[in-house]
Scaffold this motif. Structure first.
Motif, PDB file in Angstrom:
ATOM      1  N   LYS A  20      37.497  30.674  39.528  1.00 23.27           N
ATOM      2  CA  LYS A  20      38.520  31.445  40.230  1.00 23.27           C
ATOM      3  C   LYS A  20      39.718  31.726  39.316  1.00 23.27           C
ATOM      4  O   LYS A  20      40.277  32.825  39.326  1.00 23.27           O
ATOM      5  CB  LYS A  20      38.979  30.698  41.482  1.00 23.27           C
ATOM      6  CG  LYS A  20      37.927  30.645  42.579  1.00 23.27           C
ATOM      7  CD  LYS A  20      38.427  29.850  43.776  1.00 23.27           C
ATOM      8  CE  LYS A  20      37.354  29.791  44.874  1.00 23.27           C
ATOM      9  NZ  LYS A  20      37.799  28.974  46.025  1.00 23.27           N
ATOM     10  N   LYS A  23      38.760  34.328  36.856  1.00 21.43           N
ATOM     11  CA  LYS A  23      38.680  35.623  37.514  1.00 21.43           C
ATOM     12  C   LYS A  23      40.060  36.231  37.705  1.00 21.43           C
ATOM     13  O   LYS A  23      40.268  37.439  37.506  1.00 21.43           O
ATOM     14  CB  LYS A  23      37.983  35.449  38.869  1.00 21.43           C
ATOM     15  CG  LYS A  23      37.602  36.749  39.550  1.00 21.43           C
ATOM     16  CD  LYS A  23      36.805  36.459  40.811  1.00 21.43           C
ATOM     17  CE  LYS A  23      36.381  37.749  41.493  1.00 21.43           C
ATOM     18  NZ  LYS A  23      35.603  37.477  42.725  1.00 21.43           N
ATOM     19  N   ARG A  24      41.033  35.385  38.074  1.00 23.61           N
ATOM     20  CA  ARG A  24      42.405  35.871  38.238  1.00 23.61           C
ATOM     21  C   ARG A  24      42.970  36.371  36.919  1.00 23.61           C
ATOM     22  O   ARG A  24      43.621  37.416  36.855  1.00 23.61           O
ATOM     23  CB  ARG A  24      43.284  34.743  38.799  1.00 23.61           C
ATOM     24  CG  ARG A  24      43.007  34.384  40.237  1.00 23.61           C
ATOM     25  CD  ARG A  24      43.842  33.209  40.665  1.00 23.61           C
ATOM     26  NE  ARG A  24      45.270  33.499  40.547  1.00 23.61           N
ATOM     27  CZ  ARG A  24      46.211  32.546  40.528  1.00 23.61           C
ATOM     28  NH1 ARG A  24      45.857  31.276  40.601  1.00 23.61           N
ATOM     29  NH2 ARG A  24      47.475  32.885  40.433  1.00 23.61           N
ATOM     30  N   THR A  26      41.316  37.504  34.322  1.00 21.48           N
ATOM     31  CA  THR A  26      40.651  38.759  33.962  1.00 21.48           C
ATOM     32  C   THR A  26      41.205  39.925  34.771  1.00 21.48           C
ATOM     33  O   THR A  26      41.453  41.012  34.235  1.00 21.48           O
ATOM     34  CB  THR A  26      39.130  38.643  34.198  1.00 21.48           C
ATOM     35  OG1 THR A  26      38.627  37.545  33.431  1.00 21.48           O
ATOM     36  CG2 THR A  26      38.421  39.912  33.782  1.00 21.48           C
ATOM     37  N   SER A  27      41.417  39.687  36.064  1.00 21.74           N
ATOM     38  CA  SER A  27      41.952  40.757  36.919  1.00 21.74           C
ATOM     39  C   SER A  27      43.338  41.190  36.454  1.00 21.74           C
ATOM     40  O   SER A  27      43.623  42.389  36.354  1.00 21.74           O
ATOM     41  CB  SER A  27      42.022  40.271  38.372  1.00 21.74           C
ATOM     42  OG  SER A  27      40.739  39.948  38.854  1.00 21.74           O
ATOM     43  N   ILE A  28      44.193  40.215  36.170  1.00 24.28           N
ATOM     44  CA  ILE A  28      45.549  40.545  35.726  1.00 24.28           C
ATOM     45  C   ILE A  28      45.510  41.262  34.376  1.00 24.28           C
ATOM     46  O   ILE A  28      46.293  42.182  34.124  1.00 24.28           O
ATOM     47  CB  ILE A  28      46.413  39.274  35.655  1.00 24.28           C
ATOM     48  CG1 ILE A  28      46.617  38.708  37.051  1.00 24.28           C
ATOM     49  CG2 ILE A  28      47.760  39.559  34.998  1.00 24.28           C
ATOM     50  CD1 ILE A  28      47.381  37.413  37.100  1.00 24.28           C
ATOM     51  N   TYR A  30      43.222  43.333  33.208  1.00 23.71           N
ATOM     52  CA  TYR A  30      42.873  44.740  33.375  1.00 23.71           C
ATOM     53  C   TYR A  30      43.928  45.491  34.188  1.00 23.71           C
ATOM     54  O   TYR A  30      44.097  46.700  34.013  1.00 23.71           O
ATOM     55  CB  TYR A  30      41.491  44.874  33.998  1.00 23.71           C
ATOM     56  CG  TYR A  30      40.394  44.502  33.038  1.00 23.71           C
ATOM     57  CD1 TYR A  30      40.152  45.280  31.909  1.00 23.71           C
ATOM     58  CD2 TYR A  30      39.622  43.357  33.209  1.00 23.71           C
ATOM     59  CE1 TYR A  30      39.165  44.936  30.999  1.00 23.71           C
ATOM     60  CE2 TYR A  30      38.641  43.005  32.303  1.00 23.71           C
ATOM     61  CZ  TYR A  30      38.413  43.796  31.202  1.00 23.71           C
ATOM     62  OH  TYR A  30      37.451  43.450  30.296  1.00 23.71           O
ATOM     63  N   ILE A  31      44.632  44.784  35.070  1.00 22.95           N
ATOM     64  CA  ILE A  31      45.738  45.429  35.779  1.00 22.95           C
ATOM     65  C   ILE A  31      46.804  45.863  34.788  1.00 22.95           C
ATOM     66  O   ILE A  31      47.368  46.966  34.889  1.00 22.95           O
ATOM     67  CB  ILE A  31      46.332  44.476  36.842  1.00 22.95           C
ATOM     68  CG1 ILE A  31      45.375  44.358  38.029  1.00 22.95           C
ATOM     69  CG2 ILE A  31      47.703  44.969  37.320  1.00 22.95           C
ATOM     70  CD1 ILE A  31      45.792  43.333  39.054  1.00 22.95           C
TER      71      ILE A  31
END
Length: 618
Positions: A20, A23-24, A26-28, A30-31
């Motif tokens: 988790k 994943k956070r 990676t998300s940030i 690409y954001i």
């Protein structure tokens, strides 16, 4: 220092927690990139509205990336999973580090029941019981590191494909001899010139450690990768200002071919690695030359064959009735040329480049009108996003990468080396070409070509992919600085240089007509008129011969345009009839006056007068 499992009674959901957190992060990551791209799109729109041309979109991406990277570095943004540290000891393994060799991170692997768990540990300032606590961390700055695999397999293919697909074939092939000379011979000269200058600098011992660390092999690797030019900023301004088409073709054609040649040259130099510490090896040199030829022509063959197969499929089927399927097939086959070249041990860049050129020349003639528009807009959008994504990443890399090796003298000498290498590349080769060219390359074009030798994503990605060891990290840092400087400085001053050199802008090409193809299809042109056509086309004898062969045999074979396969290959009987698509009749009914003919991609409008003149006298 004692290392072991720092946690007792590990909970079963620890792996999920780590997933988790990752994943956070990676998300940030690409954001951040997407926000930079959104900001860039909005700024480009404002610049286009205000007609501001002093900085290109890639330069904006670089600047925004640098600012974002600096903010992340200063604020120390990180997402960490911090648990209450429980210092554990292990009587199985003991690691002792001196203060000089203390590592930044430690990776451990241990067993929890039937599963294996891995942890990445870093040292924290938190102290418990006078012991250094080990904390599991995931930093955003680490996640923002440049990944060469993502670049080469995801971002680069659409950039290279669109460059080949959007190629202005008429001007490209009119200058094909000059382009190939600059791309092959010029890139090789540039690589060895940079290598020689940098090796001499390292041998002076002006900076400590360089003499021992930089053997000629490392300098040649640097020369090969830094010879990859990327004048995307210059070309965008050329297109907007309608600069002389031959100058545009020379710079664009050289850059497209140069990227492919530089990558193959770099990989060929790497193949010399087993002989790197020995004196010159003839076997190793010949091996490099053989590797270069095999890689380039092998990739060329795969890319061309995939393009021709796609053309044949679109010709012999009715996929045109389903534009979504037709566009999907076109996209998948195009990308497969990259993967097939890589899988065969060649280079996907060359494969997808020549696949794009083949697709544009043959396959696009078989596509429905809707699919043509979809394909072009799809790859144009992917090219825009990928290019700006890459340059944003490069800007971020400046501050988020912790492995930089700064050598000011080496960096300054590198700028001198690439300037000299570009000089001994462009001017001598232009002089040689002018001995035989009917349309000479003027001195002001040569100066513009020298100034337009920007370095970009290819050079940086090659440096980032092979960055193990101090010499390679010095090369990576130096390449990063060169990319930033040339894109921002050379790219921003293009308009000024054009004015200083008094190069014409605002040139609008004469509209071509469809009469050329009709006249050639209906009448037999004599040898004398054929020679005059050849001179007007600027293709040269070999180019004109290929053009006639292409029109007489290849176009009928792979497309629904031109003569039928039965007319081109009357001796093939049933096979020729099978290769004559039933769609040809439909296309002939839909042809209008505005359709672009096959030959007008190469022949200037003045040729029409020659053809009509020869018709009347006949």
């Amino acid at each position: 220092m004692l290392l072991g499992n720092p946690y007792e009674d590990i909970e079963e959901n620890e792996g999920d927690t780590h997933a988790k957190v990752a994943k956070r992060v990676t998300s940030i990551t690409y954001i951040v990139i997407i926000l930079l791209l959104v900001l860039n799109v909005c700024t480009i729109w404002i610049f286009k509205q205000k007609r501001i041309r002093y900085i290109h979109e890639t330069g904006l991406s670089l600047l925004y990336g640098v600012v974002a990277g600096l903010i992340i570095k200063l604020v120390g943004v990180s997402i960490s999973e911090v648990r209450s540290p429980r210092i554990g000891t292990c009587d199985k393994v003991t690691y002792n580090f001196s203060e000089e060799t203390l590592p930044y991170y430690i990776t451990t692997e241990f067993t929890n029941g039937s599963s294996k768990l891995k942890r990445l540990y870093a040292y924290s300032d938190t102290l418990m019981n006078n012991e250094t606590a080990l904390v599991v961390i995931n930093k955003l700055s680490e996640a923002l590191q440049f990944d060469p695999e993502i670049f080469f397999y995801i971002l680069l293919p659409p950039i290279i494909f669109f460059a080949g697909y959007d190629l202005k074939k008429k001007h490209f092939f009119r200058n094909i001899g000059s382009i190939l000379m600059f791309a092959f011979v010029g890139t090789t000269i540039s690589a060895f010139a940079v290598a020689a200058i940098m090796w001499l600098y390292c041998q002076t011992g002006m900076e400590a450690g360089l003499k021992e660390e930089f053997i000629f092999f490392e300098c040649l690797l640097f020369g090969a990768l830094i010879s990859a030019t990327d004048p995307v900023t210059v070309l965008a301004l050329f297109s907007e200002l309608n600069v002389d088409v031959d100058l545009y073709a020379l710079i664009f054609g050289e850059s497209v071919m140069n990227d492919a040649v530089a990558i193959v040259l770099f990989e060929s130099v790497l193949s010399y690695a087993p002989y790197r510490n020995a004196s010159f090896s003839a076997v190793g040199f010949l091996s490099c030359v053989g590797q270069f030829c095999l890689t380039f022509f092998g990739s060329f063959f795969i890319g061309t064959v995939v393009g021709l197969i796609t053309a044949m499929i679109t010709k012999l089927t009715r996929l045109c009735d389903f534009p979504v399927l037709e566009t999907s097939l076109f996209t998948l086959m195009s990308y497969s040329s990259f993967l097939l070249s890589e899988a065969a041990g060649f280079t996907g860049i060359v494969g997808i480049l020549f696949c794009a050129i083949t697709q544009a020349h043959y396959t696009s003639r078989n596509l429905s009108v809707e699919s043509k528009q979809r394909v072009f807009e799809l790859f144009e959008t992917l090219n825009f996003l990928a290019e700006n994504f890459v340059f944003s990443y490069i800007g971020l890399f400046l501050f988020t990468y912790d492995g930089h090796e700064w050598r000011p003298g080496f960096i300054v000498c590198s700028f001198l080396a690439i300037a000299v290498a570009r000089l001994v590349n462009v001017f001598p080769l232009s002089g040689l070409l002018n001995l035989n060219l009917r349309q000479k390359i003027p001195c002001k074009f040569q100066l513009m070509m020298w100034w337009a030798g920007l370095r970009g994503a290819i050079a940086f990605a090659l440096a980032a992919e092979y960055s193990e060891g101090v010499p390679r990290r010095i090369i990576l840092t130096t390449t990063l600085v060169i990319v930033l400087a040339t894109v921002l400085i050379n790219g921003s001053t293009t308009t000024t240089v054009l004015e200083l050199l008094r190069i014409r802008v605002g040139i609008v090409e004469d509209a071509e007509t469809d009469h050329i193809i009709n006249q050639l299809a209906q009448k037999q042109i004599g040898d004398e008129d054929l020679h005059r056509l050849q001179e007007q086309s600027g293709l040269g004898e070999m180019g004109w011969r290929f053009l006639k062969t292409d029109y007489s045999y290849l176009v009928p074979l792979f497309t629904i345009e031109g003569s039928t396969a039965e007319d081109a290959f009357p001796w093939c009987g049933p096979v020729a009839r099978w290769l004559t698509s039933e769609r040809r009749a439909d296309r002939q009914e839909s042809l209008g006056d505005d359709d672009v003919s096959i030959l007008e991609e190469y022949i200037p409008v003045e040729v029409e007068e020659i053809i009509f003149g020869s018709s009347e006298t006949a």
